[in-house]
Write an enzyme that holds these catalytic residues in place. Structure first.
Site, PDB file in Angstrom:
ATOM      1  CD  GLU A  29      -1.338  -0.343   3.640  1.00  0.00           C
ATOM      2  OE1 GLU A  29      -1.971  -1.408   3.726  1.00  0.00           O
ATOM      3  OE2 GLU A  29      -1.481   0.607   4.413  1.00  0.00           O
ATOM      4  CB  CYS A  61       3.274   7.668   2.607  1.00  0.00           C
ATOM      5  SG  CYS A  61       3.765   6.444   3.830  1.00  0.00           S
ATOM      6  CB  CYS A  97       7.550  -4.956   8.637  1.00  0.00           C
ATOM      7  SG  CYS A  97       8.858  -4.085   9.530  1.00  0.00           S
ATOM      8  CB  CYS A 151       6.745  -1.815  16.075  1.00  0.00           C
ATOM      9  SG  CYS A 151       8.414  -1.343  15.575  1.00  0.00           S
ATOM     10  CB  CYS A 189       1.786   1.622   8.824  1.00  0.00           C
ATOM     11  SG  CYS A 189       2.270   3.217   9.424  1.00  0.00           S
TER      12      CYS A 189
HETATM   13  N1  SAH Z   1       9.933   0.911   9.702  1.00  0.00           N
HETATM   14  C1  SAH Z   1       9.926   2.334   9.656  1.00  0.00           C
HETATM   15  C2  SAH Z   1       8.717   2.895   8.921  1.00  0.00           C
HETATM   16  C3  SAH Z   1       7.467   2.476   9.575  1.00  0.00           C
HETATM   17  S1  SAH Z   1       5.980   3.328   9.549  1.00  0.00           S
HETATM   18  C4  SAH Z   1       9.970   2.880  11.066  1.00  0.00           C
HETATM   19  O1  SAH Z   1       9.855   2.120  12.002  1.00  0.00           O
HETATM   20  O2  SAH Z   1      10.143   4.079  11.221  1.00  0.00           O
HETATM   21  C5  SAH Z   1       6.173   4.982   9.931  1.00  0.00           C
HETATM   22  C6  SAH Z   1       5.849   5.389  11.360  1.00  0.00           C
HETATM   23  O3  SAH Z   1       4.532   5.010  11.792  1.00  0.00           O
HETATM   24  C7  SAH Z   1       6.806   4.778  12.360  1.00  0.00           C
HETATM   25  O4  SAH Z   1       7.198   5.769  13.257  1.00  0.00           O
HETATM   26  C8  SAH Z   1       5.937   3.754  13.039  1.00  0.00           C
HETATM   27  O5  SAH Z   1       6.454   3.415  14.285  1.00  0.00           O
HETATM   28  C9  SAH Z   1       4.615   4.455  13.078  1.00  0.00           C
HETATM   29  N2  SAH Z   1       3.444   3.589  13.324  1.00  0.00           N
HETATM   30  C10 SAH Z   1       3.254   2.317  12.997  1.00  0.00           C
HETATM   31  N3  SAH Z   1       2.049   1.875  13.401  1.00  0.00           N
HETATM   32  C11 SAH Z   1       1.458   2.926  13.987  1.00  0.00           C
HETATM   33  C12 SAH Z   1       0.202   3.117  14.615  1.00  0.00           C
HETATM   34  N4  SAH Z   1      -0.688   2.131  14.713  1.00  0.00           N
HETATM   35  N5  SAH Z   1      -0.064   4.329  15.122  1.00  0.00           N
HETATM   36  C13 SAH Z   1       0.822   5.351  15.031  1.00  0.00           C
HETATM   37  N6  SAH Z   1       2.025   5.229  14.451  1.00  0.00           N
HETATM   38  C14 SAH Z   1       2.345   4.034  13.945  1.00  0.00           C
END
Ligand code: SAH
Length: 353
Positions: free
Chosen positions: A96, A109, A116, A120, A339
């Protein structure tokens, strides 16, 4: 660049393309024409390359893969016009991308991986694990398809979709060079942001690449203890090392580092945590900026947004201490803005809009 027998032509630098057309027995200037069709005009097929002789088009079709993503669905936010695209890759995987409209231009974006492996806790993209890295062409084509469809120039790119970009370093680096190349889309390096969960050796490598792109670090907690509860990667690279790598990035590039901090109610949004964050950021001695993201609730996850008042309160504390902090506009919430959510729905067979 060779995938089996066939060449992934859209992932090639101009110089590589020149070598390639030479091997096909063609004149060097043909490479420039092809590169222009691929990256400036964003052609969707070899047939569109009308200034090439038919014989060359046939040779290219025989020897190359042309990556063109197929649009599966587009969801448009009624709130702010944000568009979320679900694209199918040639092997059937889906990814996406999101297009956001701002006063100063269009921002896209993109995803850097299908799935991944960073895990997290609050993130929808982590749920199914890593499927595979995206090729450079697959990263570029997310922007090309969106730009073409919108009929408007894309001015900003953020690598903040699904995936950990620094876990796909070589393809990412090639992408960064190509998307900013004056013979291609020519997006200013300063308008490109790469977001990472904090893979320290790769952050340092990126700092040494002599690029002017913005680095964003997903911080999400002010202490090692809390951060490692939210982000498994913190078990490999401790907060202190990650911050040292941010400082190094700033020192090498002069670019202000962005810290992303997603606020979850009762998890990382207390006054004490605001104070800890202030101390932490003061200690790093680099120009920085905090982007507060009220957590996007993900169906499979148990994280809730703090109320608006607490978010503003948290921001106020940072601002009062002289720390530049903004609250991320929550764009496209009505269309699975978080995301990986759309991709997950699709995988679960409920992705129809
Ligand atoms: N792998 C990269 C890019 C990921 S997405 C990274 O970790 O930075 C971009 C941002 O969205 C990251 O800061 C990630 O931690 C955050 N993110 C992911 N899921 C989220 C959610 N449910 N709510 C808010 N931020 C989120």
């Amino acid at each position: 660049m060779e995938t089996g027998q066939r060449t992934d032509i859209k992932s090639m630098y101009m110089e590589e393309l020149q070598e390639f057309v030479k091997r096909l027995g063609e004149k060097k200037y043909r490479a420039k024409q092809i590169y222009e069709w691929l990256h400036k005009k964003q052609a969707g097929s070899f047939e569109e390359m009308t200034n090439l002789p038919k014989s060359l088009i046939e040779k290219l079709k025989d020897s190359c893969i042309l990556t063109v993503l197929r649009t599966e669905t587009v969801q448009v936010s009624k709130e702010d016009g944000t568009k979320k695209y679900l694209f199918a890759l040639s092997d059937g995987n889906v990814i996406e991308s999101v297009r956001m409209q701002y006063k100063h231009g269009n921002s896209v974006c993109i995803s850097s991986q299908a799935g991944c492996r960073m895990g997290c806790r609050f993130c929808a993209s982590a749920i199914g694990g890593l499927v595979r890295n995206l090729t450079t062409a697959e990263m570029l084509d997310q922007i090309y398809r969106i730009g073409k469809e919108a009929g408007e120039r894309v001015s900003n790119v953020v690598v903040m979709g699904t995936g950990e970009p620094l876990d796909n370093y070589e393809n990412l680096l090639r992408f960064l060079h190509m998307v900013t190349d004056e013979d291609g889309l020519h997006i200013s390096q300063r308008n490109v942001t790469v977001s990472t969960c904090g893979i320290v050796p790769k952050m340092r490598m990126l700092a040494d690449e002599n690029l002017q792109i913005t680095l964003a670090l997903s911080l999400h907690a002010p202490t090692q203890e809390k951060r490692s509860m939210l982000m498994p990667i913190a078990g490999t690279y401790a907060l202190e090392e990650v911050l040292e790598a941010c400082r190094y990035y700033f020192y090498k590039t002069g670019r202000r580092v962005t810290f992303e901090y997603s606020l979850s109610s009762g998890v990382n949004d207390s006054d004490e945590e605001a104070k800890q964050l202030i101390r932490l950021l003061r200690s790093i001695d680099a120009k920085c900026h905090v982007n507060l993201i009220p957590v996007n609730p993900v169906r499979e996850r148990d994280f809730r947004q703090p109320n608006r008042q607490s978010v503003l309160q948290f921001q106020k504390k940072l601002l009062e201490s002289g720390i530049n902090a903004t609250i991320r506009r929550e764009m496209g919430q009505d269309i699975d803005g978080a995301c990986g959510q759309l991709r997950r729905k699709y995988a679960a067979g409920t992705g129809e809009p």
